[in-house]
Write a protein that holds these residues in place. Structure first.
Motif, short mmCIF file in Angstrom:
data_model
loop_
_atom_site.label_atom_id
_atom_site.label_comp_id
_atom_site.label_asym_id
_atom_site.label_seq_id
_atom_site.Cartn_x
_atom_site.Cartn_y
_atom_site.Cartn_z
N GLU A 182 10.77 1.54 -9.04
CA GLU A 182 11.46 0.27 -8.77
C GLU A 182 12.28 0.30 -7.48
OE1 GLU A 182 13.66 -0.79 -12.27
OE2 GLU A 182 11.86 -0.98 -13.48
N GLY A 183 11.66 0.78 -6.40
CA GLY A 183 12.31 0.76 -5.10
C GLY A 183 13.26 1.90 -4.83
N ASN A 184 13.32 2.86 -5.73
CA ASN A 184 14.21 4.02 -5.55
C ASN A 184 13.40 5.30 -5.58
OD1 ASN A 184 16.88 2.65 -5.71
ND2 ASN A 184 16.11 2.09 -7.72
N LEU A 185 13.71 6.21 -4.68
CA LEU A 185 13.07 7.51 -4.66
C LEU A 185 14.06 8.52 -5.24
CD1 LEU A 185 10.78 9.41 -3.96
CD2 LEU A 185 11.78 9.65 -1.69
N TYR A 186 13.68 9.14 -6.34
CA TYR A 186 14.49 10.16 -6.99
C TYR A 186 13.85 11.51 -6.68
CZ TYR A 186 16.20 6.17 -9.62
OH TYR A 186 16.74 4.96 -9.98
N ILE A 187 14.63 12.45 -6.16
CA ILE A 187 14.11 13.78 -5.88
C ILE A 187 14.90 14.80 -6.68
CG2 ILE A 187 13.18 13.21 -3.62
CD1 ILE A 187 15.67 14.50 -2.37
N GLU A 188 14.21 15.90 -7.05
CA GLU A 188 14.87 16.93 -7.85
C GLU A 188 15.77 17.77 -6.97
OE1 GLU A 188 14.22 20.48 -7.76
OE2 GLU A 188 12.78 20.33 -6.17
N GLY A 189 16.74 18.37 -7.61
CA GLY A 189 17.66 19.24 -6.90
C GLY A 189 19.05 19.17 -7.51
N SER A 190 19.75 20.26 -7.41
CA SER A 190 21.11 20.31 -7.94
C SER A 190 22.08 20.37 -6.77
CB SER A 190 21.27 21.56 -8.81
OG SER A 190 21.39 22.72 -7.99
N PRO A 191 23.37 20.25 -7.04
CA PRO A 191 24.35 20.37 -5.97
C PRO A 191 24.30 21.72 -5.24
CG PRO A 191 25.35 19.35 -7.88
CD PRO A 191 23.97 19.83 -8.30
N TYR A 193 0.84 -1.21 0.00
CA TYR A 193 0.00 0.00 0.00
C TYR A 193 0.88 1.26 0.00
CZ TYR A 193 -3.44 3.44 1.47
OH TYR A 193 -4.24 4.55 1.55
N VAL A 194 1.92 1.24 0.81
CA VAL A 194 2.83 2.39 0.89
C VAL A 194 3.51 2.60 -0.47
CG1 VAL A 194 4.96 3.25 1.96
CG2 VAL A 194 3.20 2.18 3.37
N VAL A 195 3.95 1.52 -1.11
CA VAL A 195 4.59 1.63 -2.43
C VAL A 195 3.63 2.27 -3.43
CG1 VAL A 195 5.46 0.31 -4.40
CG2 VAL A 195 6.27 -0.20 -2.09
N GLU A 196 2.36 1.87 -3.41
CA GLU A 196 1.37 2.49 -4.31
C GLU A 196 1.29 3.99 -4.08
OE1 GLU A 196 -2.54 0.72 -4.38
OE2 GLU A 196 -1.67 -1.29 -4.17
N ARG A 197 1.25 4.42 -2.84
CA ARG A 197 1.18 5.85 -2.52
C ARG A 197 2.46 6.56 -2.97
NH1 ARG A 197 -2.60 3.31 -1.37
NH2 ARG A 197 -3.21 3.91 -3.42
N LEU A 198 3.61 5.91 -2.74
CA LEU A 198 4.88 6.51 -3.17
C LEU A 198 4.92 6.69 -4.68
CD1 LEU A 198 7.32 4.51 -0.88
CD2 LEU A 198 6.91 6.97 -0.77
N GLU A 199 4.42 5.69 -5.41
CA GLU A 199 4.44 5.75 -6.87
C GLU A 199 3.46 6.80 -7.40
OE1 GLU A 199 5.80 1.16 -7.80
OE2 GLU A 199 3.66 1.64 -7.81
N GLU A 200 2.36 7.04 -6.70
CA GLU A 200 1.36 8.02 -7.13
C GLU A 200 1.79 9.46 -6.84
OE1 GLU A 200 -2.16 7.03 -4.98
OE2 GLU A 200 -2.59 5.27 -6.20
N ALA A 201 2.53 9.65 -5.77
CA ALA A 201 2.88 11.00 -5.32
C ALA A 201 3.80 11.69 -6.32
CB ALA A 201 3.55 10.93 -3.95
N GLN A 202 3.67 13.01 -6.38
CA GLN A 202 4.57 13.82 -7.20
C GLN A 202 5.45 14.71 -6.34
OE1 GLN A 202 2.11 15.98 -9.92
NE2 GLN A 202 1.65 14.20 -11.15
N ASN A 203 4.96 15.02 -5.15
CA ASN A 203 5.70 15.88 -4.23
C ASN A 203 5.97 15.12 -2.94
OD1 ASN A 203 5.61 18.31 -5.88
ND2 ASN A 203 3.42 18.24 -5.46
N TYR A 204 7.15 15.32 -2.42
CA TYR A 204 7.57 14.67 -1.18
C TYR A 204 8.14 15.75 -0.27
CZ TYR A 204 7.35 10.60 -4.21
OH TYR A 204 6.93 9.65 -5.09
N TRP A 205 7.88 15.64 1.02
CA TRP A 205 8.50 16.53 1.99
C TRP A 205 9.79 15.85 2.43
CZ3 TRP A 205 7.06 21.39 3.41
CH2 TRP A 205 5.83 21.82 2.89
#
Length: 109
Positions: free
Chosen positions: A66-75, A33-45
């Motif tokens: 596929e089990g990885n959370l990618y977040i936007e951002g530069s160095p 269930y958590v994975v489904e929510r993670l896959e649906e979300a576009q914004n993460y805190w």
């Protein structure tokens, strides 16, 4: 990028007994269930730790694939620079979802 195990450790928050939080894990959300929510979300805190050990929290765009959370951002972003120094991170889904909070550390991509 953060990688989460296939079945991470589930726990309850440590809260005063007066709040009525159960002592058992009965009723907690399933990982699928958590994975489904993670896959649906576009914004993460994303909460990281500043160099002076104060918290830094920021909503960011991201994708759980596929089990990885990618977040936007530069160095140049504060989140990125914080994670370079201290890999401790807490991820929470945007408002509108149940309380889904992931704690972990950053991994290099």
């Amino acid at each position: 990028m953060s990688t989460f195990p296939k079945e991470p450790k589930v726990s309850r928050p440590f809260i005063n007994d007066n709040y009525g939080i159960p002592k058992t894990l009965k009723g907690t959300l399933s990982w699928s269930y958590v994975v489904e929510r993670l896959e649906e979300a576009q914004n993460y805190w994303v909460a990281t730790v500043n160099p002076n050990n104060t918290p830094h929290v920021m909503p960011v765009w991201g994708a759980y694939v596929e089990g990885n959370l990618y977040i936007e951002g530069s160095p140049r972003t504060r989140n990125y620079r914080n994670l370079e120094i201290n890999p401790a991170v807490v991820i929470h889904l945007e408002p509108g979802y149940e309380a889904i909070i992931l704690e972990g550390g950053r991994t290099r991509s």
